[in-house]
Scaffold this motif. Structure first.
Motif, PDB file in Angstrom:
ATOM      1  N   GLY A 114     -36.084  63.077  33.982  1.00 27.07           N
ATOM      2  CA  GLY A 114     -37.272  63.772  34.480  1.00 27.07           C
ATOM      3  C   GLY A 114     -37.017  64.441  35.815  1.00 27.07           C
ATOM      4  N   VAL A 144     -37.278  68.455  36.701  1.00 33.07           N
ATOM      5  CA  VAL A 144     -38.086  68.953  37.822  1.00 33.07           C
ATOM      6  C   VAL A 144     -37.214  69.738  38.795  1.00 33.07           C
ATOM      7  N   PRO A 197     -43.469  63.060  39.455  1.00 31.34           N
ATOM      8  CA  PRO A 197     -43.081  62.895  38.043  1.00 31.34           C
ATOM      9  C   PRO A 197     -42.138  61.712  37.817  1.00 31.34           C
ATOM     10  N   ARG A 198     -41.199  61.505  38.744  1.00 30.21           N
ATOM     11  CA  ARG A 198     -40.296  60.355  38.590  1.00 30.21           C
ATOM     12  C   ARG A 198     -41.061  59.048  38.687  1.00 30.21           C
ATOM     13  N   ILE A 247     -43.007  58.629  35.415  1.00 26.91           N
ATOM     14  CA  ILE A 247     -42.108  58.304  34.302  1.00 26.91           C
ATOM     15  C   ILE A 247     -41.677  56.845  34.395  1.00 26.91           C
ATOM     16  N   PRO A 285     -34.629  57.466  32.056  1.00 24.05           N
ATOM     17  CA  PRO A 285     -35.695  58.462  31.846  1.00 24.05           C
ATOM     18  C   PRO A 285     -36.169  59.109  33.145  1.00 24.05           C
ATOM     19  N   SER A 286     -36.193  58.338  34.223  1.00 24.70           N
ATOM     20  CA  SER A 286     -36.578  58.895  35.514  1.00 24.70           C
ATOM     21  C   SER A 286     -35.557  59.912  36.008  1.00 24.70           C
TER      22      SER A 286
END
Length: 90
Positions: A32, A36, A54-55, A58, A28-29
């Protein structure tokens, strides 16, 4: 007795569970980060915090969301390993 087959099975199971847990946290990271990066390329914004924050969020969110499953999976692995330890030693 600890034979080569038993050792390979034990290590393979541990590596499989480790890879599964890492995938739950990292994939998921990565997705994300990709989103970005696409946003940064489209808008030409080159801010480091925009790519890192964001990472991080997440990954922390996945730890909160899947933390119980991760701990249960790891504890099952260790319980199974210690239950089989007596058979493997003697």
């Amino acid at each position: 007795m600890l034979t080569a087959e038993a050792a390979v099975t034990l290590v393979a199971n541990a590596v499989y569970i480790t890879a599964l847990i890492v995938c739950v946290l990292i994939v998921p990271s990565l997705i994300g980060g990709l989103l970005v990066s696409i946003f940064q390329a489209a808008t030409q914004i080159n801010e480091q915090m925009l790519s890192f924050l964001p990472r991080l969020l997440i990954t922390l969110g996945m730890l909160l969301f899947a933390g119980h499953w991760i701990l249960r999976t790891l504890s099952d692995l260790f319980v199974e390993t210690f239950k089989n330890a007596g058979k493997l030693v003697g």
